[in-house]
Write an enzyme that holds these catalytic residues in place. Structure first.
Site, mmCIF file in Angstrom:
data_model
loop_
_atom_site.group_PDB
_atom_site.id
_atom_site.type_symbol
_atom_site.label_atom_id
_atom_site.label_comp_id
_atom_site.label_asym_id
_atom_site.label_seq_id
_atom_site.Cartn_x
_atom_site.Cartn_y
_atom_site.Cartn_z
ATOM 1 N N CYS A 1 -19.412 1.238 -3.273
ATOM 2 C CA CYS A 1 -19.179 0.706 -4.627
ATOM 3 C C CYS A 1 -18.753 -0.762 -4.607
ATOM 4 C CB CYS A 1 -18.190 1.573 -5.408
ATOM 5 S SG CYS A 1 -16.529 1.635 -4.697
ATOM 6 N N CYS B 1 -22.905 -4.315 -16.459
ATOM 7 C CA CYS B 1 -23.277 -3.913 -15.090
ATOM 8 C C CYS B 1 -22.581 -2.596 -14.733
ATOM 9 C CB CYS B 1 -22.862 -5.004 -14.105
ATOM 10 S SG CYS B 1 -23.159 -4.559 -12.378
ATOM 11 N N CYS C 1 -21.604 -4.624 -5.522
ATOM 12 C CA CYS C 1 -21.005 -5.403 -6.618
ATOM 13 C C CYS C 1 -21.471 -6.860 -6.563
ATOM 14 C CB CYS C 1 -19.481 -5.337 -6.525
ATOM 15 S SG CYS C 1 -18.676 -6.341 -7.780
ATOM 16 N N ASP D 1 0.758 -1.250 0.000
ATOM 17 C CA ASP D 1 0.000 0.000 0.000
ATOM 18 C C ASP D 1 0.793 1.307 0.000
ATOM 19 O OD1 ASP D 1 -2.387 1.557 0.111
ATOM 20 O OD2 ASP D 1 -2.113 1.813 2.256
ATOM 21 N N CYS E 1 -22.132 -0.145 -9.400
ATOM 22 C CA CYS E 1 -21.239 0.661 -8.545
ATOM 23 C C CYS E 1 -21.280 2.128 -8.952
ATOM 24 C CB CYS E 1 -19.814 0.110 -8.606
ATOM 25 S SG CYS E 1 -19.154 -0.075 -10.267
HETATM 26 C C1 B12 Z 1 -4.556 6.490 -3.637
HETATM 27 C C2 B12 Z 1 -5.367 5.304 -3.140
HETATM 28 C C3 B12 Z 1 -6.680 5.524 -2.785
HETATM 29 C C4 B12 Z 1 -7.422 6.819 -3.146
HETATM 30 C C5 B12 Z 1 -7.762 6.794 -4.662
HETATM 31 C C6 B12 Z 1 -8.412 5.448 -5.105
HETATM 32 C C7 B12 Z 1 -8.321 5.137 -6.587
HETATM 33 N N1 B12 Z 1 -9.312 4.393 -7.079
HETATM 34 O O1 B12 Z 1 -7.390 5.533 -7.263
HETATM 35 C C8 B12 Z 1 -8.645 6.748 -2.175
HETATM 36 C C9 B12 Z 1 -8.292 7.461 -0.878
HETATM 37 C C10 B12 Z 1 -9.942 7.329 -2.724
HETATM 38 C C11 B12 Z 1 -8.714 5.246 -1.920
HETATM 39 C C12 B12 Z 1 -9.862 4.584 -1.543
HETATM 40 C C13 B12 Z 1 -9.930 3.210 -1.334
HETATM 41 N N2 B12 Z 1 -8.907 2.359 -1.254
HETATM 42 CO CO1 B12 Z 1 -7.087 2.814 -1.777
HETATM 43 N N3 B12 Z 1 -5.347 3.023 -2.458
HETATM 44 C C14 B12 Z 1 -4.760 4.023 -3.025
HETATM 45 C C15 B12 Z 1 -3.342 3.632 -3.471
HETATM 46 C C16 B12 Z 1 -2.340 4.158 -2.440
HETATM 47 C C17 B12 Z 1 -2.940 4.114 -4.874
HETATM 48 C C18 B12 Z 1 -4.021 3.827 -5.956
HETATM 49 C C19 B12 Z 1 -3.683 4.482 -7.267
HETATM 50 O O2 B12 Z 1 -2.562 4.376 -7.750
HETATM 51 N N4 B12 Z 1 -4.662 5.195 -7.866
HETATM 52 C C20 B12 Z 1 -4.510 5.807 -9.142
HETATM 53 C C21 B12 Z 1 -5.314 5.025 -10.171
HETATM 54 C C22 B12 Z 1 -5.191 5.631 -11.565
HETATM 55 O O3 B12 Z 1 -4.711 3.756 -10.161
HETATM 56 P P1 B12 Z 1 -5.474 2.388 -9.873
HETATM 57 O O4 B12 Z 1 -6.824 2.615 -9.305
HETATM 58 O O5 B12 Z 1 -4.548 1.520 -9.099
HETATM 59 O O6 B12 Z 1 -5.667 1.853 -11.342
HETATM 60 C C23 B12 Z 1 -4.562 1.306 -12.101
HETATM 61 C C24 B12 Z 1 -4.828 -0.124 -12.547
HETATM 62 O O7 B12 Z 1 -5.921 -0.649 -11.858
HETATM 63 C C25 B12 Z 1 -5.024 -0.033 -14.024
HETATM 64 N N5 B12 Z 1 -6.424 0.012 -14.487
HETATM 65 C C26 B12 Z 1 -7.364 0.881 -14.145
HETATM 66 N N6 B12 Z 1 -8.491 0.642 -14.812
HETATM 67 C C27 B12 Z 1 -8.261 -0.410 -15.561
HETATM 68 C C28 B12 Z 1 -9.095 -1.073 -16.445
HETATM 69 C C29 B12 Z 1 -8.598 -2.144 -17.130
HETATM 70 C C30 B12 Z 1 -9.484 -2.846 -18.076
HETATM 71 C C31 B12 Z 1 -7.241 -2.576 -16.925
HETATM 72 C C32 B12 Z 1 -6.687 -3.749 -17.633
HETATM 73 C C33 B12 Z 1 -6.416 -1.890 -16.021
HETATM 74 C C34 B12 Z 1 -6.938 -0.808 -15.360
HETATM 75 O O8 B12 Z 1 -4.446 1.190 -14.451
HETATM 76 C C35 B12 Z 1 -4.470 2.118 -13.365
HETATM 77 C C36 B12 Z 1 -3.219 2.924 -13.340
HETATM 78 O O9 B12 Z 1 -2.820 3.327 -14.514
HETATM 79 C C37 B12 Z 1 -3.439 2.052 -3.450
HETATM 80 C C38 B12 Z 1 -2.152 1.327 -3.071
HETATM 81 C C39 B12 Z 1 -1.180 1.290 -4.241
HETATM 82 N N7 B12 Z 1 0.051 1.619 -3.991
HETATM 83 O O10 B12 Z 1 -1.561 0.967 -5.362
HETATM 84 C C40 B12 Z 1 -4.589 1.781 -2.435
HETATM 85 C C41 B12 Z 1 -5.572 0.668 -2.773
HETATM 86 C C42 B12 Z 1 -5.969 0.845 -4.211
HETATM 87 N N8 B12 Z 1 -6.711 0.977 -1.925
HETATM 88 C C43 B12 Z 1 -7.320 -0.044 -1.463
HETATM 89 C C44 B12 Z 1 -8.526 0.018 -0.703
HETATM 90 C C45 B12 Z 1 -8.891 -1.222 0.095
HETATM 91 C C46 B12 Z 1 -9.325 1.161 -0.738
HETATM 92 C C47 B12 Z 1 -10.785 1.299 -0.276
HETATM 93 C C48 B12 Z 1 -11.644 0.051 -0.517
HETATM 94 C C49 B12 Z 1 -10.823 1.720 1.214
HETATM 95 C C50 B12 Z 1 -12.222 2.082 1.687
HETATM 96 N N9 B12 Z 1 -13.101 1.127 1.917
HETATM 97 O O11 B12 Z 1 -12.526 3.231 1.880
HETATM 98 C C51 B12 Z 1 -11.242 2.502 -1.137
HETATM 99 C C52 B12 Z 1 -11.763 2.044 -2.501
HETATM 100 C C53 B12 Z 1 -12.179 3.187 -3.385
HETATM 101 C C54 B12 Z 1 -12.088 2.788 -4.869
HETATM 102 N N10 B12 Z 1 -13.225 2.485 -5.466
HETATM 103 O O12 B12 Z 1 -10.967 2.764 -5.395
HETATM 104 C C55 B12 Z 1 -6.685 -1.346 -1.929
HETATM 105 C C56 B12 Z 1 -7.560 -1.899 -3.081
HETATM 106 C C57 B12 Z 1 -7.664 -3.398 -3.188
HETATM 107 C C58 B12 Z 1 -8.487 -3.784 -4.401
HETATM 108 N N11 B12 Z 1 -9.233 -4.875 -4.280
HETATM 109 O O13 B12 Z 1 -8.468 -3.142 -5.420
HETATM 110 C C59 B12 Z 1 -5.247 -0.820 -2.388
HETATM 111 C C60 B12 Z 1 -4.635 -1.594 -3.549
HETATM 112 C C61 B12 Z 1 -4.349 -0.933 -1.131
HETATM 113 C C62 B12 Z 1 -3.890 -2.356 -0.858
HETATM 114 N N12 B12 Z 1 -2.589 -2.605 -0.881
HETATM 115 O O14 B12 Z 1 -4.647 -3.277 -0.652
HETATM 116 N N13 B12 Z 1 -7.519 4.640 -2.179
#
Ligand code: B12
Length: 311
Positions: free
Chosen positions: A241, A189, A245, A131, A192
């Site tokens: 969200c 779907c 699901c 994380d 969310c």
């Molecule tokens: C910043 C952050 C947040 C922020 C922003 C969340 C977000 N969606 O970006 C906030 C504070 C809002 C947050 C909330 C939550 N978080 Co958070 N957060 C993070 C953190 C530190 C970085 C995420 C990030 O880089 N975001 C930027 C976006 C652009 O990146 P991304 O969502 O990871 O998406 C990437 C890939 O998924 C991919 N991708 C995206 N869409 C698609 C679609 C396709 C088809 C494909 C192939 C790829 C792809 O490309 C994206 C990047 O280029 C991570 C830990 C980490 N180091 O990764 C935890 C993490 C994502 N969080 C986590 C959790 C548990 C939560 C919450 C559930 C907590 C809660 N209950 O309140 C919520 C969920 C909200 C949500 N719907 O995301 C878990 C998620 C586990 C999972 N099953 O996904 C993580 C991974 C921490 C962990 N180590 O377990 N979080």
């Protein structure tokens, strides 16, 4: 030296034995489309005031910059679904209902490091992350064949659903990677997207400026009025969200007792939090994720949830 399929199979068995719920192996390159997605996400300002999401940009998108010499990443999932949460006066996200996952998963990964050393029969370089490091964790998990990214932006594992933590062990080992990725099963779907009361989800991913989780945990400023009205009782994180699901409907309770609801939940109320001082807060919530918000923010969130209605 490169390793055989048998090495990978034994490492996977060891991880499951240690209590992880799923494991996959991938090389360390972030797919080009995810690099672009990340850049676009920042460009739209979706990170709100989380400046740390902009810092160390190179490391996040290039694991070699974070851990020079990394060849394989062992990605681990830890399930934390904790069943029917008892009615609490204020809603706390499931991930924070049990003990803080960061230290617990790191400990488990340290044990995995030792197991891997036994399996390959020599020392190797590795670093565990959960994380907090600049790692694109969901991206690596998808690449390691552990699930797909839902419209709620969460990683969804076909059996475990999305209530999973992601952890990674970066290694300098040339392990056999998992190349079969899970097909996206969201289809048409969009429950969310429709259920989010503050409309944080769209085709551009998640806009933290509108996300209840961001405003109740990460944001250092007061919750804006528009978001207050959407809180629906959430005072630390939000699971709307994920709760809606369909892929979370049949998941089993996590086997790790650490992630089951703890006693600290009983203390999330205005009366107690306004009576105690910060030292007592730290004692009461020791070992839980609620420490991240701190007493004052938690109090303010509860006030906001009250004035925002729905309580
Ligand atoms: C910043 C952050 C947040 C922020 C922003 C969340 C977000 N969606 O970006 C906030 C504070 C809002 C947050 C909330 C939550 N978080 Co958070 N957060 C993070 C953190 C530190 C970085 C995420 C990030 O880089 N975001 C930027 C976006 C652009 O990146 P991304 O969502 O990871 O998406 C990437 C890939 O998924 C991919 N991708 C995206 N869409 C698609 C679609 C396709 C088809 C494909 C192939 C790829 C792809 O490309 C994206 C990047 O280029 C991570 C830990 C980490 N180091 O990764 C935890 C993490 C994502 N969080 C986590 C959790 C548990 C939560 C919450 C559930 C907590 C809660 N209950 O309140 C919520 C969920 C909200 C949500 N719907 O995301 C878990 C998620 C586990 C999972 N099953 O996904 C993580 C991974 C921490 C962990 N180590 O377990 N979080």
């Amino acid at each position: 030296m490169s390793f055989s399929q048998e090495h990978s199979a034994r490492i996977k068995a060891a991880a499951l034995q240690l209590g992880f719920d799923a494991i996959g192996i991938t090389d360390a390159a972030i797919p080009e489309q995810d690099v672009k997605r990340y850049a676009a996400w920042l460009q739209h300002g979706n990170q709100a005031k989380m400046d740390y999401m902009k810092n160390r940009y190179d490391m996040r998108l290039n694991p070699q910059a974070l851990f020079p010499g990394v060849k394989s990443v062992i990605v681990l999932l830890q399930a934390y679904y904790n069943g029917d949460l008892q009615e609490q006066p204020y809603k706390i996200a499931r991930y924070a209902a049990g003990k803080d996952y960061h230290k617990r998963l790191k400990k488990r990964m340290n044990k995995l490091q030792a197991s891997v050393q036994d399996i390959i029969g020599r020392d190797f370089a590795s670093r565990p992350f959960v994380d907090t490091a600049p790692v694109l964790e969901r991206s690596l998990a998808v690449k390691a064949g552990l699930g797909w990214i839902g419209k709620n932006t969460c990683l969804i594992h076909p059996e475990l659903g999305s209530y999973v933590f992601i952890a990674e062990l970066f290694t300098d080992l040339d392990l056999v990677p998992d190349t079969n990725q899970v097909k996206n099963r969201c289809g048409n779907c969009k429950r969310c997207v429709d259920a989010c009361p503050s409309m944080a989800l769209s085709n551009h991913g998640l806009d933290a400026r509108r996300c209840i989780s961001y405003h109740t945990i990460e944001s250092k400023t007061d919750i804006p009025d528009g978001i207050k009205q959407s809180l629906n009782g959430w005072v630390f994180g939000c699971d709307i969200c994920q709760e809606v699901c369909p892929h979370n409907k049949k998941v089993l309770k996590a086997s790790d007792p650490d992630f089951m609801p703890g006693k600290h939940l009983d203390f999330v109320n205005l009366d107690y939090l306004s009576r105690i001082d910060d030292d007592q807060f730290v004692k009461t919530f020791a070992g839980t994720s609620l420490l991240r918000a701190g007493r004052i923010k938690l109090l303010k969130n509860i006030e906001a949830a009250k004035t925002g209605g729905n309580q």
